[in-house]
Design a protein around this motif. Sequence first.
Motif, PDB file in Angstrom:
ATOM      1  N   VAL A   1      -4.461  -3.703  12.365  1.00 46.07           N
ATOM      2  CA  VAL A   1      -3.864  -4.358  11.173  1.00 46.07           C
ATOM      3  C   VAL A   1      -4.312  -2.978   9.990  1.00 46.07           C
ATOM      4  O   VAL A   1      -5.494  -2.426  10.272  1.00 46.07           O
ATOM      5  CB  VAL A   1      -5.028  -5.282  10.770  1.00 46.07           C
ATOM      6  CG1 VAL A   1      -4.632  -5.838   9.183  1.00 46.07           C
ATOM      7  CG2 VAL A   1      -4.804  -6.846  11.400  1.00 46.07           C
ATOM      8  N   ILE A   2      -3.479  -2.811   9.131  1.00 44.97           N
ATOM      9  CA  ILE A   2      -3.681  -1.814   7.901  1.00 44.97           C
ATOM     10  C   ILE A   2      -4.018  -2.602   6.514  1.00 44.97           C
ATOM     11  O   ILE A   2      -3.342  -3.691   6.273  1.00 44.97           O
ATOM     12  CB  ILE A   2      -2.465  -0.968   8.000  1.00 44.97           C
ATOM     13  CG1 ILE A   2      -2.271  -0.194   9.126  1.00 44.97           C
ATOM     14  CG2 ILE A   2      -2.544   0.159   6.573  1.00 44.97           C
ATOM     15  CD1 ILE A   2      -0.837   0.424   9.216  1.00 44.97           C
ATOM     16  N   GLN A   3      -5.044  -2.244   6.205  1.00 48.77           N
ATOM     17  CA  GLN A   3      -5.622  -2.674   4.728  1.00 48.77           C
ATOM     18  C   GLN A   3      -4.809  -1.622   3.521  1.00 48.77           C
ATOM     19  O   GLN A   3      -5.178  -0.481   3.664  1.00 48.77           O
ATOM     20  CB  GLN A   3      -6.664  -3.060   4.702  1.00 48.77           C
ATOM     21  CG  GLN A   3      -7.265  -4.030   5.745  1.00 48.77           C
ATOM     22  CD  GLN A   3      -8.749  -4.157   5.687  1.00 48.77           C
ATOM     23  OE1 GLN A   3      -9.607  -3.274   6.112  1.00 48.77           O
ATOM     24  NE2 GLN A   3      -9.175  -5.347   5.137  1.00 48.77           N
ATOM     25  N   LEU A   4      -4.574  -2.187   2.500  1.00 44.69           N
ATOM     26  CA  LEU A   4      -4.320  -1.741   1.193  1.00 44.69           C
ATOM     27  C   LEU A   4      -5.237  -2.228   0.310  1.00 44.69           C
ATOM     28  O   LEU A   4      -5.231  -3.386  -0.183  1.00 44.69           O
ATOM     29  CB  LEU A   4      -3.102  -1.800   0.718  1.00 44.69           C
ATOM     30  CG  LEU A   4      -1.809  -1.862   1.780  1.00 44.69           C
ATOM     31  CD1 LEU A   4      -0.447  -2.414   1.276  1.00 44.69           C
ATOM     32  CD2 LEU A   4      -1.682  -0.625   2.256  1.00 44.69           C
ATOM     33  N   ILE A   5      -6.230  -1.250  -0.231  1.00 47.95           N
ATOM     34  CA  ILE A   5      -7.487  -1.733  -0.836  1.00 47.95           C
ATOM     35  C   ILE A   5      -7.501  -1.139  -2.234  1.00 47.95           C
ATOM     36  O   ILE A   5      -7.718   0.043  -2.375  1.00 47.95           O
ATOM     37  CB  ILE A   5      -8.617  -1.387  -0.141  1.00 47.95           C
ATOM     38  CG1 ILE A   5      -8.677  -1.850   1.252  1.00 47.95           C
ATOM     39  CG2 ILE A   5      -9.954  -1.899  -1.166  1.00 47.95           C
ATOM     40  CD1 ILE A   5      -9.994  -1.221   2.120  1.00 47.95           C
ATOM     41  N   PRO A   6      -7.258  -1.999  -3.298  1.00 44.61           N
ATOM     42  CA  PRO A   6      -7.139  -1.365  -4.769  1.00 44.61           C
ATOM     43  C   PRO A   6      -8.712  -0.643  -5.018  1.00 44.61           C
ATOM     44  O   PRO A   6      -9.536  -1.641  -4.828  1.00 44.61           O
ATOM     45  CB  PRO A   6      -6.785  -2.342  -5.404  1.00 44.61           C
ATOM     46  CG  PRO A   6      -6.885  -3.595  -5.020  1.00 44.61           C
ATOM     47  CD  PRO A   6      -6.907  -3.326  -3.526  1.00 44.61           C
ATOM     48  N   LEU A 204       2.088  -1.409  -3.880  1.00 44.86           N
ATOM     49  CA  LEU A 204       1.877  -2.682  -3.705  1.00 44.86           C
ATOM     50  C   LEU A 204       0.678  -3.529  -4.163  1.00 44.86           C
ATOM     51  O   LEU A 204       0.401  -4.474  -4.695  1.00 44.86           O
ATOM     52  CB  LEU A 204       2.212  -3.161  -2.185  1.00 44.86           C
ATOM     53  CG  LEU A 204       3.588  -2.854  -1.521  1.00 44.86           C
ATOM     54  CD1 LEU A 204       3.730  -3.561  -0.102  1.00 44.86           C
ATOM     55  CD2 LEU A 204       4.773  -3.648  -2.402  1.00 44.86           C
ATOM     56  N   ALA A 205      -0.324  -2.574  -3.786  1.00 42.69           N
ATOM     57  CA  ALA A 205      -1.724  -2.939  -4.059  1.00 42.69           C
ATOM     58  C   ALA A 205      -2.309  -2.758  -5.774  1.00 42.69           C
ATOM     59  O   ALA A 205      -3.341  -3.201  -6.041  1.00 42.69           O
ATOM     60  CB  ALA A 205      -2.732  -2.414  -3.140  1.00 42.69           C
TER      61      ALA A 205
ATOM     62  N   VAL B   1      -6.711  -7.319  -1.508  1.00 45.95           N
ATOM     63  CA  VAL B   1      -6.605  -6.425  -0.377  1.00 45.95           C
ATOM     64  C   VAL B   1      -5.271  -7.228   0.086  1.00 45.95           C
ATOM     65  O   VAL B   1      -5.275  -8.077   0.371  1.00 45.95           O
ATOM     66  CB  VAL B   1      -7.777  -6.403   0.706  1.00 45.95           C
ATOM     67  CG1 VAL B   1      -7.446  -5.641   1.838  1.00 45.95           C
ATOM     68  CG2 VAL B   1      -9.167  -5.715  -0.067  1.00 45.95           C
ATOM     69  N   ILE B   2      -4.363  -6.177   0.552  1.00 47.89           N
ATOM     70  CA  ILE B   2      -3.132  -6.432   1.157  1.00 47.89           C
ATOM     71  C   ILE B   2      -3.319  -5.999   2.647  1.00 47.89           C
ATOM     72  O   ILE B   2      -3.804  -4.953   3.113  1.00 47.89           O
ATOM     73  CB  ILE B   2      -1.926  -5.790   0.516  1.00 47.89           C
ATOM     74  CG1 ILE B   2      -1.747  -6.561  -0.938  1.00 47.89           C
ATOM     75  CG2 ILE B   2      -0.778  -5.916   1.444  1.00 47.89           C
ATOM     76  CD1 ILE B   2      -0.806  -5.699  -1.819  1.00 47.89           C
ATOM     77  N   GLN B   3      -2.992  -6.944   3.460  1.00 46.84           N
ATOM     78  CA  GLN B   3      -3.033  -6.784   5.078  1.00 46.84           C
ATOM     79  C   GLN B   3      -1.453  -6.553   5.558  1.00 46.84           C
ATOM     80  O   GLN B   3      -0.565  -7.213   5.002  1.00 46.84           O
ATOM     81  CB  GLN B   3      -3.758  -7.695   5.715  1.00 46.84           C
ATOM     82  CG  GLN B   3      -5.146  -7.750   5.331  1.00 46.84           C
ATOM     83  CD  GLN B   3      -5.838  -8.894   6.348  1.00 46.84           C
ATOM     84  OE1 GLN B   3      -5.508 -10.100   6.229  1.00 46.84           O
ATOM     85  NE2 GLN B   3      -6.522  -8.367   6.874  1.00 46.84           N
ATOM     86  N   LEU B   4      -1.384  -5.480   6.423  1.00 46.67           N
ATOM     87  CA  LEU B   4      -0.213  -5.196   7.186  1.00 46.67           C
ATOM     88  C   LEU B   4      -0.343  -5.509   8.643  1.00 46.67           C
ATOM     89  O   LEU B   4      -1.126  -4.846   9.104  1.00 46.67           O
ATOM     90  CB  LEU B   4       0.262  -3.675   6.968  1.00 46.67           C
ATOM     91  CG  LEU B   4       0.271  -3.225   5.551  1.00 46.67           C
ATOM     92  CD1 LEU B   4       0.575  -1.637   5.391  1.00 46.67           C
ATOM     93  CD2 LEU B   4       1.209  -3.778   4.706  1.00 46.67           C
ATOM     94  N   ILE B   5       0.018  -6.602   9.078  1.00 42.23           N
ATOM     95  CA  ILE B   5      -0.460  -7.180  10.347  1.00 42.23           C
ATOM     96  C   ILE B   5       0.871  -6.976  11.309  1.00 42.23           C
ATOM     97  O   ILE B   5       1.844  -7.679  11.246  1.00 42.23           O
ATOM     98  CB  ILE B   5      -0.621  -8.685  10.250  1.00 42.23           C
ATOM     99  CG1 ILE B   5      -1.703  -8.752   9.144  1.00 42.23           C
ATOM    100  CG2 ILE B   5      -1.272  -9.107  11.614  1.00 42.23           C
ATOM    101  CD1 ILE B   5      -2.058 -10.089   8.888  1.00 42.23           C
ATOM    102  N   LEU B 220       0.222 -10.369  -0.861  1.00 42.58           N
ATOM    103  CA  LEU B 220       0.952 -10.092  -2.006  1.00 42.58           C
ATOM    104  C   LEU B 220       0.896 -11.212  -3.074  1.00 42.58           C
ATOM    105  O   LEU B 220       0.966 -12.324  -2.677  1.00 42.58           O
ATOM    106  CB  LEU B 220       2.267  -9.604  -1.689  1.00 42.58           C
ATOM    107  CG  LEU B 220       2.590  -8.295  -0.825  1.00 42.58           C
ATOM    108  CD1 LEU B 220       4.150  -8.300  -0.509  1.00 42.58           C
ATOM    109  CD2 LEU B 220       2.482  -7.143  -1.868  1.00 42.58           C
TER     110      LEU B 220
END
Lengths: 241, 241
Positions: A1-6, A204-205, B1-5, B220
């Motif tokens: 899982v990849i996280q996009l953290i503002p 996106l974040a 936080v957005i996750q890419l799963i 999102l």
Amino acid sequence: VIQLIPVRGLPEIREGDDLAGLIAAATDLEDRDVVVVAQKVVSKSEGRVIRIDSLEPSEKARELAGDERDPREVEAVLREAKQIVRERGPLVIAQTRHGFICASAGVDHSNAPEPGMLVLLPDDPDASARRIRDRLQAATGVDVGVVVTDSFGRPFRQGTTDVAIGIAGVTPIIDLRGTKDRIGYELRSSRVAIADEIAAAADLARGKADGVPVVVVRGLQLAGDGTAQELVIEPELDLFR
Amino acid sequence: VIQLIPVRGLPEIREGDDLAGLIAAATDLEDRDVVVVAQKVVSKSEGRVIRIDSLEPSEKARELAGDERDPREVEAVLREAKQIVRERGPLVIAQTRHGFICASAGVDHSNAPEPGMLVLLPDDPDASARRIRDRLQAATGVDVGVVVTDSFGRPFRQGTTDVAIGIAGVTPIIDLRGTKDRIGYELRSSRVAIADEIAAAADLARGKADGVPVVVVRGLQLAGDGTAQELVIEPELDLFR
């Protein structure tokens, strides 16, 4: 899982600010994180900002601006452009000195430090990324990648996407040529512009209107290094152009 | 936080498979998730696959193919193309009937079900996305968005990025025109191709050679709906072209 953290809570950035130090203080970085930084704050920290009333528009700038745009702003665009790619009314698509092709050669009045100012692209965004990376490492002891991004329009498709204009500690392209698929064919889409995908993901974040200029991408299993200059394609090799 | 799963454990997809049902069984979806599905598995489930030995190359296909490419494969490209945008040797950039501009009109032999087969783009990728969305909702009761993606090259920049070719329950573009920045200027990069940024983000979690065709984007805060057709720009409005 990849996280996009503002990364929230950064102050308004001004010339001379230690941007990397402020980022390090605002978030807990981990090894292999990729820190994605909007060009705007990089440019501001580097003083790549000009007062519009310091600009004397040329004849060409006046002609392009017409009644629709401040000719001094067009003058800034012309000064930043290595080559004009397209002009329509006051809109100019230009190649920057870095080789990027984008609207207004990257000159922008939005999110400027104050009214009457224009923000320009960093002189050398790859060097900016490298400085931020080195400074983050010094401040935190962790080894991160850095991607400096801007929002670019593109041919054939509506709207902008964020792309990488400077990188450090991240590979710009993953080359899968020679990688075979499950039945042994070489993969067609074999060179992936991973740095541009990281830039787009981070957006996106960000929430454009929210003013979150820094996003941490966590969980990428990426090695390598390179420059955003490697993403620029020579016109004679550009089959899509 | 957005996750890419990444969604792991999907079987090899064949014509007639209930792709949405397989996705629903392989992962726990939540309301507002965006399910990003690679075009290849959508096309396979829809039978958009042809045997290369069923194709009789035209004179034009033979001429383009030369000694460098199977002329029957070029024939498939020509049949899928509404318009040839550029040709160089056996490489063809074409506009598809959907209006997308991409290499080989989207025809691809990588990840085909077996050797000697070519995968074509879905007939109507927006309709594909909508069917998958409706079926996911029926199977799970949750309300998700769906983005069908492919890897496209682009002018000016090296490498491919994943873009949206079909969407449902997701807005293609966030229009920030009229949104003011902190000092009151309108934002320049005011129309963000959010569906393309979702596609690119998902590719980060996919691992091209790993065969993970489905990625869930979670977190999102997006509302809206639309089609990927809205991402196609008319040539006469395309300032970058």
